[in-house]
Design an enzyme around this catalytic site. Structure first.
Site, PDB file in Angstrom:
ATOM      1  N   LYS A   1      19.202   4.361  -6.208  1.00 15.01           N
ATOM      2  CA  LYS A   1      17.850   4.407  -6.781  1.00 15.01           C
ATOM      3  C   LYS A   1      16.842   3.918  -5.748  1.00 15.01           C
ATOM      4  O   LYS A   1      16.829   2.743  -5.382  1.00 15.01           O
ATOM      5  CB  LYS A   1      17.728   3.533  -8.026  1.00 15.01           C
ATOM      6  CG  LYS A   1      16.363   3.716  -8.699  1.00 15.01           C
ATOM      7  CD  LYS A   1      15.963   2.573  -9.614  1.00 15.01           C
ATOM      8  CE  LYS A   1      15.158   1.508  -8.922  1.00 15.01           C
ATOM      9  NZ  LYS A   1      13.767   1.859  -8.600  1.00 15.01           N
TER      10      LYS A   1
ATOM     11  N   GLU B   1      20.436  -8.201  -0.075  1.00 19.46           N
ATOM     12  CA  GLU B   1      19.609  -8.378   1.121  1.00 19.46           C
ATOM     13  C   GLU B   1      18.227  -8.767   0.609  1.00 19.46           C
ATOM     14  O   GLU B   1      17.503  -7.924   0.104  1.00 19.46           O
ATOM     15  CB  GLU B   1      19.554  -7.040   1.856  1.00 19.46           C
ATOM     16  CG  GLU B   1      19.248  -7.132   3.306  1.00 19.46           C
ATOM     17  CD  GLU B   1      20.441  -7.621   4.075  1.00 19.46           C
ATOM     18  OE1 GLU B   1      20.426  -8.806   4.416  1.00 19.46           O
ATOM     19  OE2 GLU B   1      21.375  -6.846   4.311  1.00 19.46           O
TER      20      GLU B   1
ATOM     21  N   CYS C   1      11.374  -7.954   5.477  1.00 22.92           N
ATOM     22  CA  CYS C   1      12.023  -9.152   4.945  1.00 22.92           C
ATOM     23  C   CYS C   1      12.276 -10.183   6.045  1.00 22.92           C
ATOM     24  O   CYS C   1      12.260 -11.375   5.803  1.00 22.92           O
ATOM     25  CB  CYS C   1      13.319  -8.782   4.249  1.00 22.92           C
ATOM     26  SG  CYS C   1      14.326  -7.660   5.209  1.00 22.92           S
TER      27      CYS C   1
ATOM     28  N   GLU D   1       7.343 -16.302   0.559  1.00 23.78           N
ATOM     29  CA  GLU D   1       7.267 -15.036   1.266  1.00 23.78           C
ATOM     30  C   GLU D   1       6.044 -14.252   0.785  1.00 23.78           C
ATOM     31  O   GLU D   1       5.856 -14.057  -0.405  1.00 23.78           O
ATOM     32  CB  GLU D   1       8.539 -14.223   0.999  1.00 23.78           C
ATOM     33  CG  GLU D   1       8.556 -12.918   1.747  1.00 23.78           C
ATOM     34  CD  GLU D   1       9.861 -12.150   1.550  1.00 23.78           C
ATOM     35  OE1 GLU D   1      10.385 -12.148   0.430  1.00 23.78           O
ATOM     36  OE2 GLU D   1      10.341 -11.539   2.526  1.00 23.78           O
TER      37      GLU D   1
END
Lengths: 484, 293
Positions: free
Chosen positions: A189, A263, A297, A394
């Protein structure tokens, strides 16, 4: 009349053409080797974040569609793929890699249109790396026993894979290529804001003659992904995305035998020591945080500069920011393109506001942003502390926090003081210092005198709350095998 | 006149010291004959937290020790085990093993320690890689320890289940907190005494006795624990570990193994407690010179 006229040295526009690409108005699901309408009957729009124009309508898969896709993957696993010899598997994957290479330019343009990333990056980084990933893993298919000494290697079965919007095709390649090479079948997906290149990849997979059901692509939002995670007949979940969602997935599958690789997020330190080649380091800082609008990331989002050179580096950095070209992602000269979505821009702006409210000093270069679409200028924050929200959390945008340190030990402690552990950058001319820092920094990827480099042979993945498992390289195979 | 035996007070092992539990609580497990094994510490949540602190403190030094030195220390543990062999056998028999079983378990434990001692300076060679990236960079991946690992020993053995889990963890440079078997705790504490006399720095292995139900929760939910290892097959415990791992993404490994099997030891048990770290560095490439003549 002419006095004080400022001379500007603007680049002439160098737009990439979108004339050669093939985009349908409407995309349905790719299940069992066929294009099928979603049983929900629902579609959503994917837009170009650079100008807010609709690119295509995309099928919204519900639980029923996901079930169908997983059943197709199971059937393909049982009846075809597990019986296909490893060397034949390899040839299918090589074929996919080659077909992707042939259509690389089309992929690059579509990626830029759908994601807002600059064409220079999708053309030179995303798409070639995605192709190379298939090419690399293809060769592993019939050599797996060499990767795991003393063990018999078996596939896991059906892999459910959920990819993010920051590197849409590349992440699909990172997931699909090793899964196929090790003999698994796949339900993937893609992210809802960037589904197009995964659907184009489905076309290629179809053209390559891969047996029906071996790879299935279902599009949709978070609930579509959740349906994959919760499905009883999935053996493995591979997810790239936020730490928040990663934790939900971990909890959801706790009572099952499902394997997982996650991840997740990061807040990586980029450390500049006083003996570093400073001009190169400044380029590294820029590449570390402004690559892909900071939607990375492993972005080097926390900059640490040794006190003795801090002022100099910050001056150079500000100067460099003023020469960055921000604007149309399709222009080949553009350095910083569009933020991926309105939602993401809102989130970045929220953090910028928090930074200011918490007393940090902000610097943004003077620049005019395009009127339509979603843009954020490159942003620096000084006067921040370890406890500042923008240092801790983040942001996933072009926002850099800058701190200083006196000793190497202080840099190590500050850099490691985070729940994340994805990457770290080190800039120094001294080899022994690099090895000291590289040993003591808790991160899965260490870039010494470089940053944001990727390669199919190089394992990628984090420590601690940046997730677990590796993607890429020999070590990336582990995620998709059972050892007997 | 018959000499009066000196009975041993069984303690727990935290940070290289042997305290009784801070809670002051104890329990008295019985063997099959109904004899009391001892007044064993019923460790508390606070003992768990103290152990985590000790393990974290010990981690930096242990993980950065030369691999060769770690190997020597693990081998030293085997030597000390060998020297105390008869004591372990006696304890195992007292806890209900037959003499043959007890001897086998102790021998196997010693041999297993030697096996992992040998791996200390080899596993990074076997598991690591130099990655031939397409750009002008030198790139290598190596295994590094995860950090502080919580260990739930398997319940039905006293020594071998514990040694089988702890050896690969510390061989790989991690530190750990071990929840010993509740019903068969004696060898765990005697093993701590062996560790204490084998140059294993304090805090590298911490051993707690008591109710595992009570200790699993604070251990798995501790934000400074990097991973959990479980050596048994209780589905509830497996799920509990995996669920609480969602808090800080702990690495969870569970093994449903018969630790008395001679081959219940392998390289992959070391790598299960490792992270892969990949390092890049540019290679200067300016002139046209090549390495051929």
């Amino acid at each position: 009349m002419k006095k004080n006229k400022k001379i500007t040295w603007d680049y002439s526009p160098a737009p990439e053409s979108a004339a050669h690409i093939n985009l349908k108005k409407k995309y349905v699901l790719y299940i069992d080797g066929k294009w099928v309408k979603p049983s929900s009957g629902k579609y959503f729009k994917t837009i170009n974040p650079a100008n807010n124009e609709t690119l295509a309508e995309i099928a919204y898969a519900n639980e029923k569609d996901v079930d169908k896709a997983i059943k197709a993957a199971r059937k393909a696993y049982d009846t075809v793929w597990s019986k296909t010899t490893p060397s034949e598997r390899a040839k299918y994957i090589y074929r996919i890699a080659r077909l992707m290479q042939e259509r690389a330019r089309e992929f690059a343009v579509i990626e830029t249109l759908d994601a807002g990333k600059v064409i220079r990056e999708s053309r030179d980084i995303d798409i070639p790396l995605a192709c190379n990933h298939f090419f690399y893993y293809a060769g592993w298919a019939d050599k797996l026993e060499y990767a795991f000494p003393n063990r018999k290697v078996e596939p896991v079965g059906v892999a459910g894979q959920i990819t993010p919007w920051n590197f849409p095709l590349l992440m699909a390649a990172w997931k699909i290529a090793p899964a196929l090479a090790t003999g698994n079948t796949v339900v993937l997906k893609p992210a809802e804001t960037t589904p197009l290149t995964a659907l184009k990849l489905a076309e290629i997979i179809h053209d390559a003659g891969l047996p029906p059901g071996v790879v299935n692509i279902v599009t949709g939002y978070g609930d579509t992904g959740a349906a994959i995670v919760e499905h009883d007949d999935v053996d493995k979940i591979a997810f790239t995305g936020s730490t928040r969602v990663g934790k939900i997935i971990q909890k959801t599958i706790a009572g099952t035998d499902k394997k997982a690789t996650l991840e997740l997020g990061g807040k990586s330190a980029n450390i500049i020591l006083e003996d570093a080649p400073l001009d190169q380091a400044v380029e590294g800082i820029v590449n570390g945080i402004f690559f892909n609008q900071g939607h990375v990331c492993c972005a080097g989002s926390r900059l640490f500069i040794q006190e003795s050179v801090a002022e100099k580096v910050i001056d150079k950095l500000k100067h460099r920011l003023n020469s960055l070209i921000i604007g149309d992602p399709m222009d080949k000269n553009t350095d910083i393109g569009a933020v991926n979505s309105k939602m993401q821009l809102d989130s970045i702006n929220k953090y910028i506001k928090i930074g200011l409210e918490e007393g940090a000093t902000m610097y943004q270069p003077e620049c005019t942003l395009p009127k339509n679409g979603y843009y954020c200028p490159p942003t620096l924050f000084t006067d921040v502390a370890q406890s500042s929200t923008i240092v801790q959390e983040e942001i996933f945008g072009p926002v850099l926090t800058i701190q200083t340190f006196r000793t190497v030990d202080e840099a190590i402690q500050k850099a490691n003081n985070t729940p994340y552990g994805l990457a770290a950058g080190i800039w120094t001319d001294k080899g022994s210092r690099i090895f000291n820092l590289a040993t003591k920094l808790n991160a899965g990827v260490i870039w010494a005198n470089t940053y944001n480099k990727f390669d199919p042979t190089s394992p990628f993945g984090g420590f601690k709350e940046s997730g677990f498992g590796r993607e890429g390289g020999l070590h990336g195979l582990s995620a998709y095998v059972k050892l007997k | 006149m018959e000499r009066l035996n000196v009975l041993k007070t069984y303690k727990i092992y935290i940070g290289g010291k042997f305290p009784r539990t801070e809670s002051g609580r104890f329990y008295t497990p019985l063997n099959k004959k109904g004899e009391q094994l001892g007044h064993i510490c019923l460790s508390s949540r606070k003992d768990v937290r103290n152990s985590v602190v000790a393990a974290r403190k010990a981690f930096g030094g242990w993980s950065e020790r030369a691999a060769f030195n770690r190997g020597q220390i693990l081998y030293r543990i085997a030597e000390m085990l060998e020297g105390r062999k008869s004591q372990f056998i006696e304890e195992l028999i007292f806890q209900g093993s037959t003499k043959a079983q007890a001897e086998k378990e102790v021998n196997l434990s010693i041999d297993r320690m030697v096996y992992y001692a040998g791996w200390c300076d080899k596993y990074t060679q076997v598991l690591g890689s130099i990655n031939p990236v397409a750009s002008s960079h030198f790139n290598f991946s190596m295994h590094v320890p995860q950090g502080v690992i919580g260990v739930i020993a398997e319940n039905s053995t006293s020594l071998i289940g514990l040694v089988s889990l702890v050896a690969p963890i510390i061989a790989g440079g991690n530190t750990c907190i071990v929840v010993a078997s509740k019903e068969l705790p004696l060898c765990a504490i005697t093993f701590a005494e062996v560790l204490n006399s084998s140059d294993v720095p304090g805090g590298v292995v911490n051993i707690l006795t008591g109710e595992s139900k009570e200790m699993i929760k604070p251990l798995t939910e501790h934000m400074d624990v990097n991973g959990m290892i479980y050596g048994g097959s209780n589905k509830k415990i497996v799920q509990q570990l995996r669920e609480s791992a969602a808090l800080n993404l702990k690495r969870i490994q569970t093994y449903d193994e018969d630790w008395m099997k001679e081959d219940a030891q392998n390289l992959y048990m070391i790598s299960d407690c490792q992270e892969v770290k990949t390092t890049w560095h540019p290679i200067e490439n300016i002139g046209g010179a090549t390495s051929s003549y």
